[in-house]
Motif scaffolding. Structure first.
Motif, short mmCIF file in Angstrom:
data_model
loop_
_atom_site.label_atom_id
_atom_site.label_comp_id
_atom_site.label_asym_id
_atom_site.label_seq_id
_atom_site.Cartn_x
_atom_site.Cartn_y
_atom_site.Cartn_z
N ILE A 7 0.88 -1.17 0.00
CA ILE A 7 0.00 0.00 0.00
C ILE A 7 0.91 1.22 0.00
O ILE A 7 1.67 1.43 0.95
N ILE A 8 0.88 1.97 -1.10
CA ILE A 8 1.85 3.04 -1.31
C ILE A 8 1.16 4.32 -1.78
O ILE A 8 -0.02 4.31 -2.15
N ARG A 9 1.92 5.41 -1.82
CA ARG A 9 1.41 6.68 -2.34
C ARG A 9 1.11 6.53 -3.83
O ARG A 9 1.90 5.93 -4.57
N PRO A 10 -0.02 7.06 -4.28
CA PRO A 10 -0.39 6.91 -5.70
C PRO A 10 0.65 7.47 -6.67
O PRO A 10 0.87 6.90 -7.73
N ASP A 32 -7.14 1.12 -6.38
CA ASP A 32 -7.22 2.41 -5.68
C ASP A 32 -7.88 2.16 -4.33
O ASP A 32 -8.96 1.56 -4.27
N ARG A 36 -5.91 5.30 6.44
CA ARG A 36 -5.04 6.12 7.27
C ARG A 36 -4.21 5.20 8.14
O ARG A 36 -4.60 4.09 8.47
N LYS A 54 -4.49 6.06 -1.56
CA LYS A 54 -3.32 5.19 -1.72
C LYS A 54 -3.58 4.24 -2.88
O LYS A 54 -4.68 4.16 -3.40
N GLU A 55 -2.54 3.52 -3.28
CA GLU A 55 -2.66 2.43 -4.26
C GLU A 55 -2.24 1.14 -3.56
O GLU A 55 -1.26 1.13 -2.82
N GLY A 86 3.24 8.01 5.94
CA GLY A 86 2.46 7.94 4.71
C GLY A 86 3.11 7.32 3.51
O GLY A 86 2.50 7.28 2.45
N ASP A 87 4.35 6.84 3.61
CA ASP A 87 4.96 6.19 2.46
C ASP A 87 4.34 4.82 2.17
O ASP A 87 4.37 4.36 1.05
N GLY A 88 3.78 4.18 3.19
CA GLY A 88 3.07 2.93 2.95
C GLY A 88 3.52 1.78 3.81
O GLY A 88 4.34 1.92 4.72
#
Length: 108
Positions: A7-10, A32, A36, A54-55, A86-88
């Motif tokens: 799960i990462i930043r789009p 998609d 949080r 996130k993706e 927030g990087d995942g």
């Protein structure tokens, strides 16, 4: 066999997928998602965002590919901000069986 969920930043997803494909891992399911982490969202001014886009990248892999794939995702998805939220996350779970629908046979 393992299921690897990243799960990462789009904005990092395309580059992560490109690096994985270059390394010989082209197969992926891309979804998609929103969510949080333990920081419970983000507050920007007076606005509170508790569902961050996130993706989720989903892979079914052989056990011996785990370290290589995790390393590629970690290096490529990281924003470079030390200690930034927030990087995942990457989750790895065992998979007992997988079937290919078109051939009705067990795969991997």
């Amino acid at each position: 066999m393992l299921m690897l969920r990243a799960i990462i930043r789009p904005e990092r997803a395309s580059e992560v997928l490109e690096k994985l494909s270059e390394a010989g891992y082209p197969a992926v399911t891309r979804i998609d998602v929103v969510g949080r982490g333990k920081q419970k969202g983000v507050k920007v001014g007076d606005v509170y965002y508790d569902e961050i886009p996130k993706e989720m990248l989903l892979f079914i892999i052989n056990d011996e590919d785990e370290e290589t794939m995790v390393d590629i995702i970690m290096k490529t998805a990281k924003t470079g901000e030390q200690g930034a939220f927030g990087d995942g996350k990457i989750f790895v779970s065992p998979v007992e069986k997988a079937y290919t629908i078109s051939s009705s046979s067990e795969t991997l």
